[in-house]
Design a protein around this motif. Structure first.
Motif, mmCIF file in Angstrom:
data_model
loop_
_atom_site.group_PDB
_atom_site.id
_atom_site.type_symbol
_atom_site.label_atom_id
_atom_site.label_comp_id
_atom_site.label_asym_id
_atom_site.label_seq_id
_atom_site.Cartn_x
_atom_site.Cartn_y
_atom_site.Cartn_z
ATOM 1 N N ASP A 943 16.690 -3.549 22.581
ATOM 2 C CA ASP A 943 17.404 -4.271 21.522
ATOM 3 C C ASP A 943 18.250 -5.391 22.117
ATOM 4 O O ASP A 943 18.315 -6.511 21.581
ATOM 5 N N GLU A 944 18.964 -5.081 23.213
ATOM 6 C CA GLU A 944 19.805 -6.095 23.856
ATOM 7 C C GLU A 944 18.959 -7.274 24.319
ATOM 8 O O GLU A 944 19.329 -8.437 24.172
ATOM 9 N N TRP A 945 17.787 -6.975 24.895
ATOM 10 C CA TRP A 945 16.928 -8.055 25.409
ATOM 11 C C TRP A 945 16.362 -8.900 24.271
ATOM 12 O O TRP A 945 16.276 -10.110 24.338
ATOM 13 N N SER A 946 16.007 -8.195 23.137
ATOM 14 C CA SER A 946 15.410 -8.921 22.007
ATOM 15 C C SER A 946 16.423 -9.817 21.306
ATOM 16 O O SER A 946 16.056 -10.826 20.673
ATOM 17 N N LYS A 947 17.706 -9.484 21.395
ATOM 18 C CA LYS A 947 18.735 -10.277 20.722
ATOM 19 C C LYS A 947 19.170 -11.497 21.530
ATOM 20 O O LYS A 947 19.931 -12.346 21.048
ATOM 21 N N LYS A 948 18.742 -11.554 22.777
ATOM 22 C CA LYS A 948 19.107 -12.692 23.607
ATOM 23 C C LYS A 948 18.289 -13.923 23.193
ATOM 24 O O LYS A 948 17.177 -13.809 22.666
ATOM 25 N N ASN A 949 18.871 -15.065 23.452
ATOM 26 C CA ASN A 949 18.139 -16.297 23.215
ATOM 27 C C ASN A 949 16.930 -16.345 24.143
ATOM 28 O O ASN A 949 16.968 -15.801 25.269
ATOM 29 N N PRO A 950 15.856 -16.917 23.710
ATOM 30 C CA PRO A 950 14.643 -16.963 24.552
ATOM 31 C C PRO A 950 14.894 -17.494 25.944
ATOM 32 O O PRO A 950 14.285 -17.027 26.909
ATOM 33 N N GLU A 951 15.805 -18.477 26.064
ATOM 34 C CA GLU A 951 16.019 -19.022 27.406
ATOM 35 C C GLU A 951 16.715 -18.033 28.329
ATOM 36 O O GLU A 951 16.698 -18.185 29.550
ATOM 37 N N HIS A 952 17.399 -17.030 27.728
ATOM 38 C CA HIS A 952 18.094 -16.018 28.551
ATOM 39 C C HIS A 952 17.265 -14.746 28.739
ATOM 40 O O HIS A 952 17.713 -13.800 29.400
ATOM 41 N N GLN A 953 16.088 -14.647 28.142
ATOM 42 C CA GLN A 953 15.245 -13.446 28.255
ATOM 43 C C GLN A 953 14.456 -13.485 29.561
ATOM 44 O O GLN A 953 13.368 -14.044 29.650
ATOM 45 N N GLN A 954 15.078 -12.939 30.582
ATOM 46 C CA GLN A 954 14.426 -12.862 31.898
ATOM 47 C C GLN A 954 13.675 -11.529 32.017
ATOM 48 O O GLN A 954 14.284 -10.468 31.994
ATOM 49 N N PHE A 955 12.382 -11.618 32.174
ATOM 50 C CA PHE A 955 11.534 -10.417 32.112
ATOM 51 C C PHE A 955 11.732 -9.475 33.309
ATOM 52 O O PHE A 955 11.810 -8.256 33.150
ATOM 53 N N GLU A 956 11.831 -10.042 34.504
ATOM 54 C CA GLU A 956 11.909 -9.179 35.691
ATOM 55 C C GLU A 956 13.167 -8.309 35.706
ATOM 56 O O GLU A 956 13.085 -7.113 35.947
#
Length: 1121
Positions: A943-956
């Protein structure tokens, strides 16, 4: 006088079918004269070695040729002819030399004694081969100055009474055994000695004796394996010398088939108060004592009196053991591991016997001198009789009454001696050919009757007997001619065509109709005649089919044979045996008899049931006939219900500190005796019952002999037993929870041996400190391995009980085993059915080992609940009823209660105690809670990752965080929360625990260690989740499910348990709670106890509140311990 040692041979038989079915292990090895026995439980223990004159290997290595068993080429198999060549031929040679000879077979029932002595079918034993060779040698004689005379006698010793098997008329109490004062030898008075002139005549007489044994054992309810059979062949050689005078060379050959050597103590009879009064093994015990004394004397030990007079058997074998005889003993060995103790006992018995020294002499006397001496002795005895029976002077100090009794006894002895001498004179003076001719008339009549029977078997329906001794089966025939054949007692009027006697045989018992439509059987209506066909009671007229099994009364078992209509059920065996018929009866009573998939222990129990069922039926019949108001039934008692017997199955922990989980292997066959007037019960071990059954047989025989047995002292009555506390039932508490630091606090069902509910026991088993203080609410062991090498204490508390049956209000007590294996017992609580025990015991393991953990996993504490029994005054109405009527009431009551209850055997599933299942459910719930929190934490990260802006969604980094949580087992940490409505001071009841997963886990755990185990709540708040918790079954739901018929064992459905109602106010007794109890959403008040596991699921508010001591809706996984 030269001494000659007793020759001893041992012989091991093949496995029988039962032993093959159970895959028995071979425990006997032989090498030349050496016999070795291997202890199946000896853990590489060296075999015990014995050396004998002959060691015969007859276990395997044979082939069958036209019914004859012969050695396979290259094998060391000892055939019947081999055994005769070593043993029988020696007896024969010694007989021709004029020596007395004795051959006796020793061993447990079924070990092969009778096979070696008599043989079976084409495989003739030592006795028939010896007799055959005797007459062959006589026929080859060419010396006209030598003639031969052979006489044959056959007797049976049972219960210290001697029966002549060649005579139809035996006196009550048996024949008298007397001692010849001149020779010092004992003899049987009035024993029939039949002149025989051929082996065929001996064979016919042997068959006559065997048939007599069969009828007598059935009528007297005797067990053939408990009887000794003695065949005596007197072989005289009369030799005429040059002067015309004759010399008689005489040899007495005693061929003895001893009773089964089973030890009474091995079957459990050692604790019986009446054991000393039983003759069940008196003869063999006396024989063992005689052998031991003789062995000591031969080794030069202190001379003592040899106790020949202690039994009838040892009196008659006096010459054979330590006297004027050349003696051979053959000990029969059972090869299977189940018989290790008995086989070892047989080997030791034989080892002592080989030390005995005999002093055999040739019995040769001139006939004229022998006759003259007999006449002189008779004259002396007659003068003594005329003088009042006193040969010497009497004791002047004796009273007139004592003198009269002594004179009467001496007169009796003198008359008996006169008769014996007269018989000897007659034997030596009467024309032998004339005597032989007279007896041959009787033998011919027997032969003709046999021939008629043989022809009838092929053309007429008939019944043939079955007996537990295969040698006694198939020797009694009853032919069913056209019309009606009545069956009953010989004292009936009119007398039945087939006369039977014995237990439960009525005057008019049954009628068999042979018509053109077939053969039918019908019980005689109003007399309550007991008849079974194919194991089922005969209620009305029934058509009989070929090979149907018919039981009349308690003992008369027959197979119906119809040569005119030989069609049979395809499932029937080719030959119907006694064992098959008994299995059928057992099946009809609800006992499973199939052996497929059964363990060795189960098969042993099954065999014991099949053995004991007919005995119980017999004893019940005696109880009815003598009106003893007792009922007997076979029961299977689990190890948990066997005080001091519980087991060693499934654990090696300190030789069973507690009783392990009960599986069918731990079942034990016992007999329950019930007083039908007041309900008191007793449980007898199998051996004790068999001992009592023997005494009951003895008592019944005295009753048949006309003795009044209704007024004997109760202490001498085998049906009487003093009252004793009875085992009401057992309550099992499983210990798996202790391995995880959980306690057990519950109401446990008390069940009897039939799994019927008898009440409840309130028990608590909880981990604690050495002083007995329970651990706090948060205590939990993540893995049982954490306990290794640490001390462990737990407290067993018995609070109270609820007992169902009012008759136990006189007193109740509890017993269980402590750490050392000793029984711990509560005080007796009287006058209530709700006794309060308030008992506790701390049990300590100084250092936990893997065995302790295994024990926690598999073990349980079995609480044995005992009730006081008293001899209460029965209802007067019951006193008016006969034992038969009382037994019928009892059976009807049992059927009304729950119907027939089966016996656990074979593949039937066994349901473990419900509390054990519940323990596992709670442990599974713990695992569920941890996984649920892990899932919540992973969802939180997503949930925390999904709520982040796309530019802040770091997958690793996201993948690393999720993987850390997924691969983490979790660390449990404690934190303090602020309770609503609570003042600011800190208290222990605001501490909660929760699981932390992921990358922060190590750092937070280290910080908690530095802060006395606590972590600030704000640092772990994100690990505090709500989740849906599964319902936990309540204990009383399980208890209700216990009320099932034992035929339905294994059919428990867990679905209803998972939908148990939430209310637990009337369930388990709650333990005291802390006043301030944390209750958040979905939180149970405290589910670390097995009893508390039934607490409710709550609402969804998610707020931290104060319970004020009451259970509120809502809970949190963070405190679920």
């Amino acid at each position: 006088m030269p001494e000659d040692s007793v020759k001893v041979a041992v012989r091991v038989r093949p496995f029988n079918q039962r032993e093959k079915d159970r895959q028995a292990k071979l425990i006997i090895k032989m090498q030349d004269k050496m016999t070795m026995i291997i202890n199946p439980d000896g853990n590489n223990e060296d075999p015990k070695k014995f050396s004998f004159d002959y060691s015969y290997w007859s276990h395997d290595g044979y082939v069958e040729e036209n019914g004859l068993l012969v050695p396979r080429p290259g094998s060391n198999y000892a055939s019947q002819q081999d055994v005769f060549g070593d043993l029988g031929q020696g007896v024969l040679d010694n007989a021709f030399e004029g020596y007395n000879c004795s051959l006796f077979a020793y061993g447990q029932t079924g070990s092969g004694k009778s096979y070696s002595m008599v043989g079976y079918g084409a495989n003739k034993g030592i006795v028939p081969i010896t007799c055959n060779e005797l007459f062959k040698t006589m026929a080859a004689n060419t010396d006209s100055n030598k003639r031969f005379e052979v006489t044959f006698s056959m007797l049976e010793i049972y219960n210290e009474q001697v029966r002549d098997l060649l005579s139809k008329d035996n006196p009550k109490g048996g024949l008298t055994v007397r001692q010849n004062p001149k020779l010092g030898m004992f003899y049987v008075e009035n024993l029939k000695r039949v002149p025989v002139g051929s082996y065929e005549e001996i064979e016919k007489r042997t068959e006559q004796g065997t048939a007599s044994r069969t009828v007598a054992s059935t009528n007297m309810n005797a067990t053939s394996s408990r009887a000794h059979t003695v065949v005596t062949i007197t072989f005289d050689q009369i030799i005429k010398n040059e002067t015309g005078s004759e010399t008689k060379k005489s040899s007495v050959m005693n061929l003895v088939d001893l009773a089964g050597s089973e030890r009474a103590d091995s079957t459990g009879a050692t604790g019986d108060r009446l054991k000393e009064g039983a003759n069940i093994n008196k003869s063999l015990s006396a024989l063992g004592n005689v052998i031991s004394v003789l062995a000591d004397l031969s080794m030069g030990k202190k001379k003592v009196m040899v106790p020949y007079r202690d039994s009838v058997l040892t009196k008659l074998l006096q010459n054979a053991l330590g006297g004027n005889s050349k003696t051979v003993m053959i000990a029969a060995l059972s090869p299977a591991d189940i018989n290790y103790d008995e086989t070892l006992g047989t080997l030791r018995y034989a080892d002592r016997a080989k030390k005995i020294k005999n002093q055999a002499v040739i019995n040769e006397n001139p006939l004229d001198k022998m006759i003259r001496e007999l006449k002189e002795e008779n004259d002396r005895l007659k003068r003594a009789l005329d003088g009042g029976g006193v040969i010497g002077g009497g004791d002047v100090t004796m009273s007139p009454e004592d003198q009269m009794q002594m004179r009467k006894k001496m007169e009796e002895e003198i008359r008996a001696q006169l008769m014996a001498n007269q018989q000897l004179l007659s034997d030596n003076t009467q024309n032998w050919d004339q005597m032989l001719s007279e007896e041959r008339h009787e033998t011919d009549a027997i032969t003709q009757a046999d021939n008629r029977e043989m022809s009838k078997k092929k053309t007429m329906p008939h019944m043939v007997n079955l007996n537990e001794d295969p040698m006694l089966s198939g020797v009694v025939f009853h032919f069913l001619e056209q019309g009606d054949t009545t069956i009953g007692r010989k004292d009936a009027n009119p007398q039945p065509k087939i006369c039977l006697s014995g237990l439960s045989i009525q005057k008019q018992h049954a009628v068999i109709y042979n018509t053109n439509n077939g053969v039918e059987i019908e019980p005689v209506g109003s007399h309550g005649a007991k008849t079974k066909v194919n194991g089922l009671p005969l209620a009305g007229r029934k058509q009989l089919g070929h090979k149907d099994r018919i039981l009349f009364g308690s003992n008369h078992l027959y197979v119906f044979m119809n040569p005119l209509k030989p069609e049979t059920d395809v499932d029937l065996p080719a030959q119907i045996t006694w064992e098959y018929a008994q299995k059928e009866i057992a099946q009809a009573k609800g006992f499973a008899t199939g052996s497929a998939g059964m363990t060795k222990e189960q098969q042993i129990a099954q065999e014991q049931i099949l053995e004991i069922l007919p005995m119980v039926s017999e004893v019940n019949a005696v109880s009815e006939e003598l009106n003893k108001q007792k009922n007997f039934e076979v029961v299977l008692i689990s190890a948990a219900a066997q005080e001091g017997q519980g087991g060693q199955k499934g654990t090696s922990f300190r030789a069973s500190i507690f009783i392990p989980i009960v599986f069918p292997d731990d079942m034990r066959v016992m007999v329950k005796m019930k007083n039908l007037l007041n309900g008191n019960t007793w449980l007898w071990e199998r051996g004790k019952f068999m001992n009592r059954r023997y005494l009951i047989q003895e008592m019944y025989q005295r009753y048949l002999d006309g003795e009044d047995v209704s007024h004997i002292k109760k202490e001498d009555d085998p049906f009487w037993e003093p009252t004793e506390d009875v085992l009401i039932g057992t309550a099992n508490v499983f210990l798996q929870s202790l391995a995880f630091g959980l306690d057990f606090d519950d109401k446990v069902v008390i069940t009897d041996y039939k799994a019927q509910e008898e009440g409840f026991l309130y028990v608590n088993v909880t981990p604690c400190t050495q002083s007995g203080k329970p651990f706090d609410e948060e205590y939990f062991v993540e893995s049982p391995n954490e306990l290794l090498k640490k001390p462990y204490h737990f407290k067993v508390t018995i609070q109270s009980a609820d007992i169902n049956k009012p008759r136990f209000s006189k007193g109740v007590r509890i017993k269980y085993k402590d750490y050392k294996g000793d029984f711990v017992e509560t005080p007796m609580v009287s006058g209530t059915l709700q006794p309060q025990f308030k008992h506790s015991k701390i049990i300590t393991f100084p250092e936990v080992t893997q065995e302790h953990l295994n024990f926690f996993e598999k073990g349980n504490i079995a609480f044995l609940v005992y009730g006081v029994q008293e001899d209460t005054v029965p209802d007067r109405r019951l006193l008016k009823l006969s034992t038969r009527e009382l037994r019928q009431m009892e059976q009807m009551g049992n059927m009304a209660d729950n119907g027939r209850r089966g016996t656990i055997f074979g593949n039937d599933a066994v349901v473990s105690d419900q509390s054990h299942l519940k323990t596992e459910i709670v442990l599974l719930q713990r695992k569920y809670e941890r996984l649920a929190q892990k899932e919540k934490r992973m969802q939180q990260l997503c949930d925390e990752w999904s709520k982040k802006n796309p530019e802040h969604q770091q997958f690793e980094p996201f993948l690393r965080s999720v993987s850390a949580v997924a691969n983490s087992s979790g660390t449990r940490l404690k934190t303090r929360v602020q309770l609503l409505n609570q003042v600011s001071e800190e208290k222990d009841d605001d501490i909660i625990s929760l699981y932390v997963f992921g990358e922060e886990e190590s750092a937070l755990a280290e910080e908690a260690d530095q802060n006395a185990g606590l972590i600030e709540y704000n640092k772990v708040a994100k690990h505090h989740f709500d989740y849906d918790k599964p319902a936990i079954p309540r204990q009383n739901t399980f208890i209700k499910s216990r009320s099932f018929d034992s035929d339905s064992l294994g059919s428990v459905d867990l679905e209803p348990f998972m939908k148990a109602p939430r209310d637990h106010e009337n369930n388990n007794k709650p333990r005291n709670r802390n006043k301030n109890e944390l209750n958040t959403s979905h939180r149970q008040p405290r589910a670390r106890s097995m009893g508390d596991a039934a607490a409710q699921n709550g609402g969804q508010n998610g707020r931290v509140t104060k319970s004020n001591g009451k259970d509120k809706d809502g809970s949190s996984a963070c405190v679920m311990q």
